[in-house]
Design an enzyme around this catalytic site. Structure first.
Site, short mmCIF file in Angstrom:
data_model
loop_
_atom_site.label_atom_id
_atom_site.label_comp_id
_atom_site.label_asym_id
_atom_site.label_seq_id
_atom_site.Cartn_x
_atom_site.Cartn_y
_atom_site.Cartn_z
N CYS A 93 -4.58 -5.07 3.47
CA CYS A 93 -4.33 -3.63 3.35
C CYS A 93 -5.42 -2.80 2.71
O CYS A 93 -6.06 -1.97 3.36
CB CYS A 93 -3.03 -3.41 2.56
SG CYS A 93 -1.59 -4.25 3.22
N HIS B 64 -2.32 3.23 -0.81
CA HIS B 64 -2.77 1.88 -1.17
C HIS B 64 -4.28 1.72 -1.20
O HIS B 64 -4.81 0.67 -0.80
CB HIS B 64 -2.14 0.84 -0.25
CG HIS B 64 -2.00 -0.50 -0.94
ND1 HIS B 64 -1.53 -1.62 -0.28
CD2 HIS B 64 -2.26 -0.89 -2.21
CE1 HIS B 64 -1.52 -2.65 -1.12
NE2 HIS B 64 -1.97 -2.22 -2.31
#
Length: 540
Positions: free
Chosen positions: A93, A174
């Protein structure tokens, strides 16, 4: 001349009429000139990036899924270009998302970890030290991580802002929080943010250990997911906000960074989509995202913006191959599928880094294209800067390439070599139909055996062997020796020229988590990142 001719035949009144006609003609010519000038200087294009989470190469019907129906994404591909060789910036991610928003290799901007905490005991006294992590640890920023995109790196919104663009981030971020929220979207060039600093994570009620993820409006907390907000409504809320942003900015250039994350564990779908697919909750979540993609395309057409908006759809990395794996963090899980590709999230096998990629721009990108050219999420920033005619700052390095030749059918991929780093180690290189592995580690996120180095590199033809099952050598490929020499030389140059940024994932502090404003902040205790439970840290 016209006036004098008319005067000689018909007298003064007709001369006045003729002069008036002449002025009218001049005015019309001037008007046409202005219109042509306007046509030669069209409005700056808009950009919509739709970045899903842990969606694999085999999770869209247009890419061959037998159990997930994605009619609107299929339509998007038919009306634009579908990439069969579209790659992420890294197989997990945070670094991958950093690559999307900066156009730079994550290692260049420090989105990696190269130390971890190791505990030892001596007569009952436990001490923790930081040791080097060899061979490229692929990691993410956890809830109490202190790092993010450094100020020395431009984000796309920061490059667009001087040119009048309104930038909005919706959904999963994120790419860093920081001790003082310095790494959240509003501090990285975005004009608005509605989403989560990480993803829709819950600590299942144990908020004394770490907080449930907050939903943020800008830098302010709206509420905590699960505790205050029904998680099944998140994707719908994200979509509605995205549609509103498009509507509110229809008269100015905009960049919408839309990141629904219902396909990330714990997988979640809206109530109206639950039970609609043959792939369980993951399939339901994917079909809800597909519906949202269709709504965005419809909104752009409704507002007459479609022909001036470049839309890209993809995933941050390959699928999390842990379907129904027991986990202390999430319980029973569901994940996606890489289809015929080997491996998944966390690895540099094709299944971890090769993902769906679709580009759509009506009347600019020819429809019904299937491209075999190599492309990457690293290319989003340089491609859009070129489309918007915005120069890259002098001396500034972008690792992505301008994909305009591929999009508009004027040339091949600008990537002669596409390099794949994992952490701060070069793991793989793609050269046309060939792919070389210098290192591998495991087949999926929770299967990390000892890293394995290959000398000479492990070479595959990913066109004829997409599952990477049959390594090449001099006996089965006449190009083997030449290709290996070219890739090896290119990799040597890449390593020599790459200056890794300061590792952003090394430090964490339990007091830096998203506790405020409703939870007591624990004592500060800065340590290097290590496995969960080491000195109270939980960094990955």
């Amino acid at each position: 001349h016209i006036g004098s001719m008319i005067m000689s035949r018909h007298g003064l009144p007709h001369l006045i009429v003729a002069a008036s006609c002449t002025m009218l003609l001049l005015s019309l010519c001037s008007f046409v000139s202005v219109v042509q000038g306007q046509r030669s200087s069209p409005a700056p294009p808009n950009l919509v990036v739709i970045l899903t989470d842990d969606v694999g190469y085999g999770d869209l019907s247009i890419y061959g899924s037998p159990s997930i129906r994605t009619p609107r994404l299929d339509q998007m591909a038919r009306e634009g270009i579908k990439f069969d060789y579209f790659y992420t910036g890294q197989p997990i991610c945070t670094p991958s998302r950093g690559a999307v928003i900066t156009g730079r290799q994550p290692v260049r901007i420090g989105l990696y970890q190269n130390v971890q905490a190791v505990s030892s005991s001596n007569n009952g006294n436990v001490t923790t030290t930081c040791v080097d992590v060899p061979n490229g640890m692929s990691s993410v920023l956890w809830w109490n991580g202190l790092g993010g995109i450094p100020n020395s790196t431009y984000t796309l919104p920061q490059l667009l802002k001087p040119h009048g663009y309104h930038s909005a981030a919706v959904g999963k971020w994120h790419i860093g929080i920081g001790r003082s929220l310095e790494f959240l979207p509003m501090q990285k060039g975005f004009d608005e943010f509605f989403g989560t600093p990480m993803w829709h994570y819950s600590n299942q009620g144990n908020e004394t250990q770490q907080p449930d993820m907050p939903l943020l409006e800008g830098n302010k907390m709206v509420g905590r997911i699960y505790r205050d907000i029904d998680v099944t409504t998140l994707t719908e809320q994200y979509l509605n906000r995205s549609l509103r942003i498009i509507e509110e900015n229809k008269n100015k250039p905009f960049f919408l960074y839309y990141c629904p994350d219902g396909t990330h564990a714990p997988v979640v779908a809206g109530k109206r989509f639950q039970g609609t697919s043959a792939r369980g909750t993951f399939g339901d979540a994917m079909q809800e995202i597909d519906y949202g993609v269709g709504r965005i395309m419809d909104k752009l057409r409704e507002l007459d913006l479609a022909e001036n908006t470049f839309v890209v759809f993809s995933s941050d990395n390959g699928p999390a191959l842990y379907t129904y794996l027991a986990s202390t963090m999430f319980g029973k899980l569901e994940g996606g599928s890489a289809g015929l590709l080997r491996g998944g999230k966390g690895t540099t096998w094709e299944g971890g880094i090769r993902v769906p990629g679709i580009a759509w721009w009506p009347n600019r990108i020819s429809p019904n294209q299937i491209s075999l050219e190599v492309a990457s999420l690293l290319d989003v920033v340089p491609t859009f800067l070129a489309l918007a005619k915005i120069p890259v700052p002098s001396g500034y390095i972008l690792d992505g390439k301008d994909l305009s030749p591929v999009l508009f059918g004027t040339g091949p991929s600008p990537h002669e070599y596409l390099f794949h780093w994992r952490g701060d180690t070069l793991y793989a290189c793609i050269y046309g139909r060939y792919k070389a592995h210098f290192w591998t580690q495991g087949d999926h996120l929770f299967n990390y055996p000892t890293t394995q180095e290959y000398d000479p590199p492990l070479l595959f033809n990913v066109h004829t062997d997409p599952s990477e099952q049959f390594p090449l050598d001099a006996t089965n490929d006449p190009n083997y020796t030449n290709v290996l020499a070219l890739i090896t030389a290119a990799a040597k140059t890449e390593r020599a020229n790459m200056l890794p940024g300061t590792a952003q994932f090394n430090l964490c502090d339990p007091a830096a988590g998203m506790w405020r404003p409703d939870l007591p902040v624990p004592p500060s205790h800065v340590t290097c990142c290590g496995p969960a439970g080491v000195n109270g840290t939980g960094c990955c």
